[in-house]
Design an enzyme around this catalytic site. Structure first.
Site, PDB file in Angstrom:
ATOM      1  N   ASP B   9       0.720  -0.935  -0.159  1.00  0.00           N
ATOM      2  CA  ASP B   9      -0.010  -0.154  -0.109  1.00  0.00           C
ATOM      3  C   ASP B   9       0.958   1.030  -0.169  1.00  0.00           C
ATOM      4  OD1 ASP B   9      -1.651   1.466  -0.029  1.00  0.00           O
ATOM      5  OD2 ASP B   9      -2.720   0.737   2.202  1.00  0.00           O
ATOM      6  N   ASP B 104      -3.062   2.265  -5.826  1.00  0.00           N
ATOM      7  CA  ASP B 104      -1.635   2.315  -5.490  1.00  0.00           C
ATOM      8  C   ASP B 104      -1.925   1.556  -3.940  1.00  0.00           C
ATOM      9  OD1 ASP B 104      -4.198   3.409  -3.593  1.00  0.00           O
ATOM     10  OD2 ASP B 104      -3.019   4.678  -2.092  1.00  0.00           O
ATOM     11  N   GLU B 105      -2.261   0.391  -4.301  1.00  0.00           N
ATOM     12  CA  GLU B 105      -2.343  -1.526  -3.642  1.00  0.00           C
ATOM     13  C   GLU B 105      -2.593  -2.293  -4.375  1.00  0.00           C
ATOM     14  OE1 GLU B 105      -5.594  -1.979  -0.058  1.00  0.00           O
ATOM     15  OE2 GLU B 105      -5.941   0.511  -1.110  1.00  0.00           O
TER      16      GLU B 105
END
Lengths: 367, 362
Positions: B9, B104-105
């Site tokens: 993350d 983003d993860e």
């Protein structure tokens, strides 16, 4: 409103409404029958918005007016009453239904909520022979699918020409077509699709009584006047498949069966058919047809029928139910099966049918 | 076999990208999002802003009240997407089993990895280093035997964290987690569970299945599984496509039916070719028509699965007949196939009567 009506007469009409009102209705008023008292009769109307029935019977009207009552409950009550006069009376506390020493008060729904239904215009009428129409409905309605994604297959095609009437239904696997030669009084062809429920209710209305049926096709609705009871039906939009093209013309192998023997053989043999496919096989040879079945779970069965046949041997399979559906509505002593080969459409017909032409097309199963 | 799953993350992703690119923002409370006077909301908040209680999804007006010195930056999604691509390229060099959750993860299954690293922890450490080298940004990673635990672990220490839950420590780790940590438990379910005295994962585990079912319904079995640290969901690298097709806006409106049919035929052939290429079958063919006045309609037809060009073209053309093509000028046409499957239906023992192809309800 206040009226008195004979129990038997009211019951006879209310019974016809039981199939019209929708059971699982989300619109409460559609579970009710609209009752209108006027002159010397009581008029009744119920609908599920697809099909409606308008009916009436004699009554002594003390005070004209209209109200709605739950069709099912009212029927149950009237049915349970003794053979006597029934009084329906509206006062400021509600609606009273009483007879003899029985008294009841029923919930009503505002008359204003009842949907307005179109009236027949009296134009574009056709006169349909009752007996023939009854035959047509009975011989086709079983072939309509219940819930097909192809919306138009959820109904039967009804065609009137100046000298004939035709009813066709298909579920895509088999097709039933009845044609009757009769001058119905139209000057140009009429073709409409009737919902399954319309045929079902029409069949009930035709079951008893005599006299021709007045038919009218309005803009979005169809009207069948059966001895003063009017069935109003929505028309199904859409294109009915070109059914003429699936009726084979060149089936050159023809076998005649005694209807009852074939029916019994298929019924018995089908008991050991594959549970899912319900397939029965006809092994056709010189002078005989052997009806066979087999089920991996239960075993196998066969029954031999003597027939007049001298053509080449062949084997063809059908869904037993499709064959029985046809045999169950035919009343002639003999039926005819005509085939081209093992994979093309087969045709069944009653032999010597009087007053109508019945064609039943079945797609054979892959063996 | 024990799997090695990573959950990675990026830390305060949008805000960190902005701070990286604008030195004036570094060390300051930054919120990426819309204007406070235009009902904007916070899409991301830097760690400096978070100490003031500014979090994503709060209104920007509220955020400014919490932190009057807040630096508001308008989002630049093109830039975030570019950075995200760099990060995912790193992931995919390590393993093809990358399941993106957002820009983003992601989950990564590194049980087998391109580096031949036996330890998930080492893989995570190396990925974090590569991300920092390539983008100048930090990420937090969780390493665990399954997705559920990996995700909890990555949130354990942030920013720039690396939390490992080795199989033998799963038990200790789980014991005192609150019910909110469970995948599938939102605030409402959490409230319901607490109302029954179920506050920790230990409580979930020891609760009677009846009580649990009574509280959360069909979720009960799943929650008890998770509470025991069991989660066998696979890392799914790519979602199965649900449809494929193309559409075309024409330079001039089409009025000629033959021309329209030619265009439709071409697009239907493309759709059929895609089905063959990807080894799929489609049950539904859809035609889209946008008339000159921008009214747009679609017509669909479903039948047995097929990938045959002829059948798909015929269905598409039959659908054109259900439009006003030829009678109303058309600016856009499209053909697509839906309801995909990888196997055709077994032949129906009861074939159909050979009706011409007909379309569904108009």
């Amino acid at each position: 409103m206040e009226l008195v009506v004979r129990k038997t007469e009211l019951l006879r009409e209310l019974q016809l409404f039981q199939g019209i009102v929708e059971r699982k209705n989300t619109i409460p008023i559609l579970a009710n029958v609209l009752i209108e008292a006027k002159g010397d009769e009581v008029r009744m109307l119920a609908t599920d918005l697809e099909v409606a029935l308008r009916s009436h019977c004699q009554a002594a009207v003390a005070k004209a007016g209209s109200l709605t009552l739950p069709a099912k409950k009212l029927y149950e009550i009237v049915k349970a009453l003794p053979e006597t006069d029934v009084r329906i009376e509206e006062d400021k506390n509600g609606v009273k239904v009483a007879a003899d020493r029985f008294d009841s008060r029923m919930q009503t729904l505002p008359r204003e909520d009842f949907p307005t239904l179109p009236d027949a215009s009296g134009k574009a009428r056709a006169t349909l022979p009752r007996q023939a129409l009854r035959e047509m409905v009975a011989k086709t309605q079983f072939a309509i699918t219940g819930e097909d994604t192809r919306y138009f297959l959820n109904g039967a095609k009804f065609v009137l020409t100046p000298n004939s009437l035709t009813l066709v239904a298909t579920d895509g696997h088999r097709l039933a077509l009845v044609e009757v030669q009769h001058n119905v009084g139209v000057t140009q062809d009429v073709g409409v699709i009737l919902p399954k429920k319309t045929l079902l209710e029409l069949g009930k209305l035709l079951a008893e009584g005599e006299g021709d049926v007045q038919f009218e096709s309005g803009e979005n609705h169809l009207f069948f006047d059966v001895g003063g009871r009017v069935l109003i039906s929505r028309m199904i939009d859409g294109q009915f498949p070109a059914y003429e093209r699936v009726i084979p013309k060149g089936n050159d192998k023809t076998i005649e069966f005694e209807r009852e023997r074939l029916t019994n053989a298929v019924k018995r043999v089908a008991l050991l058919s594959n549970e899912r496919s319900r397939a029965v096989k006809l092994e056709i040879g010189k002078g005989k047809v052997v009806v066979t079945s087999s089920s991996s779970e239960f075993g196998e069965a066969h029954e031999e029928l003597a027939v007049e046949y001298a053509g080449s041997a062949m084997t063809i399979s059908f869904n037993a139910q499709y064959v029985l559906d046809f045999l169950n509505v035919v009343e002639t002593d003999s039926v005819q099966l005509s085939l081209k080969d093992e994979v093309s459409q087969a045709v069944m017909k009653p032999v010597g049918a009087d007053g109508y032409d019945y064609t039943y097309v079945i797609m054979p199963m892959r063996i | 076999m024990i799997r090695r799953i990573l959950h990675i993350d990026m830390d305060a992703f949008y805000a960190s990208v902005e701070q990286r690119d604008n030195p004036a923002l570094r060390g300051k409370p930054v919120a990426v999002g819309g204007d406070p006077d235009k009902r904007g909301v916070v899409a991301a908040a830097s760690y400096e802003a978070r100490t003031f209680g500014v979090r994503s999804a709060v209104s920007m007006a509220q955020a400014v009240r919490l932190c009057p010195a807040l630096e508001i930056v308008h989002p630049n999604f093109t830039k975030y997407r570019d950075v995200s691509r760099q990060v995912f390229d790193i992931f995919r060099r390590v393993t093809p089993l990358v399941e993106p959750l957002s820009l983003d993860e992601a989950y990564l299954d590194v049980t087998e990895n391109a580096w031949g690293e036996p330890l998930g922890t080492t893989v995570a450490k190396r990925i974090k280093e590569e991300i920092r080298a390539a983008t100048g940004l930090t990420a937090s990673a969780g390493v665990a035997p399954n997705k559920f635990l990996a995700k909890i672990a990555s949130g354990w220490q942030k920013p720039d964290g690396l939390t490992v839950i080795p199989p033998e420590r799963v038990e200790v780790f789980l014991q005192n987690l609150p019910v909110d940590a469970l995948w599938g438990v939102g605030p409402v379910t959490a409230r319901k569970l607490r109302a029954r005295g179920i506050e920790t994962l230990t409580d979930v585990r020891t609760a009677s299945p009846e009580l649990l079912r009574d509280t959360v319904g069909s979720l009960a079995d799943w929650l008890q599984q998770l509470a025991r640290g069991e989660d066998d969901r696979a890392v799914v690298s790519e979602h199965e496509p649900k449809s494929s097709g193309s559409e075309n806006t024409f330079e001039r409106d089409l009025e000629d039916l033959d021309e329209i049919r030619r265009e439709i035929t071409g697009m239907a052939c493309d759709a059929a070719a895609w089905l063959v290429r990807t080894e799929r079958y489609a049950r539904t063919v859809t035609v889209k028509v946008r008339y000159h006045d921008f009214t747009t309609i679609t017509r669909s037809h479903s039948d047995a699965p097929t990938r045959e060009e002829g059948a798909i073209v015929a269905r598409a053309l039959a659908l054109v007949d259900k439009t006003e093509a030829g009678r109303r000028p058309i600016r856009l046409l499209g053909v697509s196939v839906h309801n995909l499957c990888t196997e055709p239906d077994p032949p129906e023992p009861q074939p159909r009567l050979p009706f011409e192809i007909t379309a569904s309800r108009p």
